[in-house]
Structure formats: structure tokens, C-alpha cells
Design a protein around this motif. Structure first.
Motif, mmCIF file in Angstrom:
data_model
loop_
_atom_site.group_PDB
_atom_site.id
_atom_site.type_symbol
_atom_site.label_atom_id
_atom_site.label_comp_id
_atom_site.label_asym_id
_atom_site.label_seq_id
_atom_site.Cartn_x
_atom_site.Cartn_y
_atom_site.Cartn_z
ATOM 1 N N PRO A 196 0.785 -1.507 -0.151
ATOM 2 C CA PRO A 196 -0.179 0.238 0.639
ATOM 3 C C PRO A 196 0.935 1.379 0.142
ATOM 4 C CG PRO A 196 0.485 -0.814 2.127
ATOM 5 C CD PRO A 196 0.390 -1.948 1.498
ATOM 6 N N ARG A 197 2.196 1.032 0.410
ATOM 7 C CA ARG A 197 2.756 2.490 0.766
ATOM 8 C C ARG A 197 3.306 3.327 -0.458
ATOM 9 N NH1 ARG A 197 7.749 -0.208 2.631
ATOM 10 N NH2 ARG A 197 7.434 -1.480 2.494
ATOM 11 N N TYR A 238 1.099 3.793 -3.569
ATOM 12 C CA TYR A 238 -0.121 4.354 -3.385
ATOM 13 C C TYR A 238 -0.588 5.483 -2.257
ATOM 14 C CZ TYR A 238 -0.492 -0.096 -6.370
ATOM 15 O OH TYR A 238 -0.694 -1.396 -7.230
ATOM 16 N N TYR A 239 0.314 5.063 -1.517
ATOM 17 C CA TYR A 239 -0.078 6.071 -0.375
ATOM 18 C C TYR A 239 0.174 7.795 -0.620
ATOM 19 C CZ TYR A 239 -0.604 9.063 3.844
ATOM 20 O OH TYR A 239 -1.507 10.376 4.599
ATOM 21 N N GLN A 288 -1.347 11.713 -2.215
ATOM 22 C CA GLN A 288 -0.782 13.073 -1.396
ATOM 23 C C GLN A 288 0.040 13.726 -2.548
ATOM 24 O OE1 GLN A 288 -0.775 13.270 1.766
ATOM 25 N NE2 GLN A 288 -1.774 11.273 1.623
ATOM 26 N N LEU A 314 -6.767 6.733 -1.921
ATOM 27 C CA LEU A 314 -6.414 6.676 -0.882
ATOM 28 C C LEU A 314 -7.286 4.735 -0.390
ATOM 29 C CD1 LEU A 314 -7.078 9.443 0.418
ATOM 30 C CD2 LEU A 314 -5.440 8.313 1.032
ATOM 31 N N VAL A 344 -5.051 1.962 -0.939
ATOM 32 C CA VAL A 344 -4.508 1.900 0.246
ATOM 33 C C VAL A 344 -4.974 0.847 0.865
ATOM 34 C CG1 VAL A 344 -3.182 2.673 1.858
ATOM 35 C CG2 VAL A 344 -3.633 3.993 -0.222
ATOM 36 N N PHE A 396 -4.437 0.528 7.721
ATOM 37 C CA PHE A 396 -3.422 1.722 7.272
ATOM 38 C C PHE A 396 -4.521 3.129 7.546
ATOM 39 C CE2 PHE A 396 0.041 2.395 4.393
ATOM 40 C CZ PHE A 396 -0.343 4.103 4.693
ATOM 41 N N ALA A 407 -5.031 6.412 5.239
ATOM 42 C CA ALA A 407 -6.063 6.835 4.480
ATOM 43 C C ALA A 407 -7.456 7.107 4.956
ATOM 44 C CB ALA A 407 -5.911 5.618 4.053
ATOM 45 N N ASP A 411 -7.439 10.328 5.907
ATOM 46 C CA ASP A 411 -7.064 11.264 4.841
ATOM 47 C C ASP A 411 -8.559 11.706 4.141
ATOM 48 O OD1 ASP A 411 -4.628 11.515 5.496
ATOM 49 O OD2 ASP A 411 -3.707 11.148 3.698
#
Length: 411
Positions: A299-300, A302-303, A307, A322, A325, A332, A335, A338
Motif C-alpha cells: 500500500p505504501r 499508493y499512499y 499525496q 486512498l 491503500v 492503514f 488513509a 485522509d
């Protein structure tokens, strides 16, 4: 760990440094800044340095001026600094007098006071920290204070906020930089701001028939520029998984897709954060895309892509990333929060509430003292308390929050 040295390098010709902890509560943050400056003392010897702490709460400012703290205030401070900068007296710990002299405190109201104020300290600031303040305010109050901060910063100055506090709000000449743990905004001139808004498409290109994907990436002028920048510390969140074995690029055929560069997942993620931190969004996105080619279910990257999409003003792409993620890692927390912030800005209270409820559900699974990815020293218990407050607040309180105290204590 990197922002203050960068500021010092930028201000070397002027030999001055101006820092403001806005909403400083009882002063822990302001004194932490003084410790960092003290540890960089050889580089700032003879400089004109201002470290200012302001808060709306008069009692909090009085306590900050005394510089005396109980054990709880030291939960995020290492033992070496505690022993160096504090002395135990009567069951409490007193700040060293030399460090105390480095910091000024005064009462201030971020909403009602005039900022910048050329007659007092808050003007031409190099660094403003304002964390866990905006979360208590209505959007119009957030916009008003963010504008004041932008006007109070010197060109090139930096504003640090909590992780999602300015998400979805207009920030004018403040350009976001994607640091884990905090959101950092750097003030540009309006000419630079217009250039950023008109940013060209990504420089990374498809490789030609005679070179590898990695060679094409290295040919990117933005990627080349990164060699001229000082290496930054790799965020702890990126080192949570052992580095993937770097495989050599496979031979390229006309029908086969380009192989990812032999950088390894962790190296690509670290490069992506470094590039995002220095504003090289195109290079950061290219690194993220290559990371997803290596590890499509991590997932990292994509996070960070979320941003970067937000920096471009593409909130729909931000939401899509998000959601991906969360699909890949239901724990997570950043996410969820956010997404909740974005839905709240869109006026979609129902979806915003569901995101906060999902975050609460996941946080309750974690031991309270667990540090949560991307939230620095904040623990699962502390973030859960914040989420519970958000869920408990009636809708009408959000509209009235503009008159709420800007000086809530925040550990």
C-alpha cells in the motif's frame, strides 16, 4: 531531522533564524526546538535566533515560562536529552536555564490577533509549527489562520501542521511537501506558485529498444538532479519491511512490458519520498509507479501517489488511491483519516463519518501505546481519542468551532 538543517543552510548569509510554535500549550514543543538548535550550535554560533511560543491559554503560557514538567511530558524524549537539558527538583524536571533563555513565550490568539505583526516577534518567520490546532476549527477559521501564516512566513519559510489538518483547504503560496508524520508547506513567491500550478507532465519516458527501463529512469533530468541533494533519513515507516531482493532486468522483447529497475522496493520508496520532499513530484511519481510494478500489493507507494495527486489538486485521484491503500491494508489509519477529511471538505458528512468509524474500529485493535505509521510519536491511544472526539462532536459544533480556543494542549 532534515528541515532545520535545511533552513540553517538557506539562512547562512543572513545569520538569523526565526521559529514560531503557534498553539504551543505548555511549551514542550518550543523547548524541543531549542534543543535541536542547541545541538546544531557550531553551525549557528553568533546568529540572531528567535524561538517564540504562543498560546491563547494564559495558564498554559505561565507554565511554559516556568519550564517545569512531570514524567508524562518526557514520553517522547530520549534519556540522553532529558539528562542533558533538565534537572530534577521536587518530583518534577526543570529545564536548563541556558535553554530557557533561548525561548520567548507570550499569549496570543491566532484568530483575533494581527499576523504578521512588524511591531512584535511574529513576522518574517523561517519556520512555523502549528499541530493539533486546526482539527478544532471550522473551515473558514482554518482558511483565515492559514492565510495569516502564509503572510507571516518569509519567502522559502516552512509551515508544519498535523497530518491531515490542511487537507482540502486552499493554501495559496504554500506548497505541500510529503513528509511522513507531518505535512510540511513551503512558502513560494507568487511567481513560483504559478509555475508549480502549471507544472509540466512527468519527465520519465518509456525506454527505447536499446536500453533498460532503469536506464530510461536515470536519463530523467529530475532524477539526475537528485544526486545534487543531500541524502535524507529514510522514514521508519518505509523500513518496516525487509528490502526486496533486487532482480536484474529481464531481457526485453518487443511484446514484453518493460522490467522495473533493479533498485529494490525499499530503495524506490525511499527515493520517492526524497523526491517528493524536495518538490520533484514527477520523479516521485515515477519512482512510485516503478515500486508498484515490483510490489503491486504494497500500500505504501499508493499512499504517496495519493499525496502527490492532492498536491496537483486532483482530489478524485487522491480518493481512488486512498481507497486502494485501504483495500490492500485495512489497518492503514492515515488513509481513513485522509479520506474522512476529504469527504468532510466536500460536505459529505455521511462518508466522512464512516471513514472515522472505520479508523476507530482499526485503532481499537491496536495496543494503546503502539506508534501509528505516518504519525510520528503519536500512539494508537492518542489518535483514538482524537477520532472519538470527532465522532462525538455534533454537526452544529463544527460550525461554531471558529470561536473555539486555538490553544488546546497537545502533548
Amino acid at each position: 531531522a532534515t528541515i532545520l538543517p535545511e533552513l540553517i543552510e538557506r539562512r547562512a548569509a543572513q545569520r538569523s533564524l526565526r521559529i514560531w510554535s503557534a498553539g504551543c500549550a505548555t511549551g514542550e514543543e518550543a523547548y524541543s526546538l531549542a534543543m535541536l538548535v542547541d545541538e546544531l550550535a557550531p553551525r549557528v554560533d553568533g546568529w540572531n535566533i528567535l524561538i517564540l511560543g504562543t498560546d491563547i491559554n494564559h495558564e498554559a503560557i505561565q507554565k511554559a515560562g516556568k519550564g517545569s514538567y512531570g514524567q508524562w511530558s518526557f514520553r517522547a524524549l530520549d534519556t540522553a536529552r532529558k539528562q542533558r537539558y533538565f534537572r530534577e527538583r521536587g518530583g518534577e524536571w526543570k529545564i536548563d536555564t541556558r535553554l530557557r533563555a533561548m525561548v520567548s513565550f507570550r499569549q496570543g490568539d491566532l484568530l483575533r490577533d494581527r499576523y504578521p505583526d512588524p511591531d512584535t516577534e511574529p513576522h518574517d518567520m523561517d519556520l512555523i509549527l502549528c499541530r493539533n490546532v486546526f482539527i478544532y476549527l471550522a473551515p473558514q477559521a482554518v482558511a483565515q489562520i492559514a492565510t495569516k501564516f502564509a503572510d507571516t512566513l518569509a519567502d522559502g519559510g516552512t509551515l508544519m501542521t498535523g497530518h491531515t489538518e490542511l487537507m482540502g483547504h486552499p493554501t495559496g503560496p504554500l506548497r505541500a511537501r510529503a513528509y511522513p508524520g507531518s505535512v510540511v508547506f513551503q512558502k513560494t513567491t507568487w511567481a513560483e506558485h504559478a509555475t508549480v500550478l502549471a507544472a509540466p507532465p512527468p519527465h520519465w519516458r518509456e525506454p527505447n529498444a536499446h536500453e533498460s527501463n532503469a536506464a530510461a529512469w536515470r536519463a530523467d533530468p529530475v532524477a539526475k538532479d537528485k544526486r545534487a541533494f543531500e541524502q535524507r533519513v529514510v522514514p521508519a515507516s518505509l523500513a518496516s519491511t525487509p528490502p526486496a531482493a533486487a532482480a536484474a532486468p529481464a531481457p526485453r522483447t518487443a511484446a514484453a512490458p518493460a522490467a522495473p529497475p533493479a533498485e529494490g522496493l525499499e530503495a524506490l520508496l525511499a527515493a520517492a519520498w526524497r523526491e517528493a520532499n524536495r518538490g520533484a513530484r514527477d520523479a516521485a511519481e515515477a519512482s512510485c509507479r516503478m515500486a508498484t510494478a515490483i510490489a503491486a500489493f504494497d500500500p505504501r507507494p499508493y499512499y504517496l501517489l495519493a499525496q502527490l495527486a492532492l498536491e496537483r489538486g486532483n482530489t478524485e485521484e487522491t480518493k481512488t488511491m486512498l481507497k486502494k491503500v485501504i483495500y490492500l491494508d485495512a489497518s492503514f489509519i492515515a488513509a481513513y483519516l485522509d479520506l474522512g477529511a476529504l469527504y468532510e471538505r466536500d460536505g459529505d458528512a455521511g462518508r466522512a463519518r464512516r471513514m472515522h468509524q472505520n479508523a476507530r474500529h482499526e485503532l481499537k485493535k491496536m495496543p494503546p501505546q503502539t506508534q501509528v505509521r505516518l504519525y510520528g510519536e503519536s500512539t494508537a491511544g492518542e489518535i483514538l481519542q482524537y477520532v472519538e472526539r470527532v465522532l462525538a462532536a455534533p454537526a452544529e459544533q463544527a460550525d461554531a468551532a471558529a470561536s473555539y480556543s486555538c490553544g488546546r494542549t497537545h502533548g
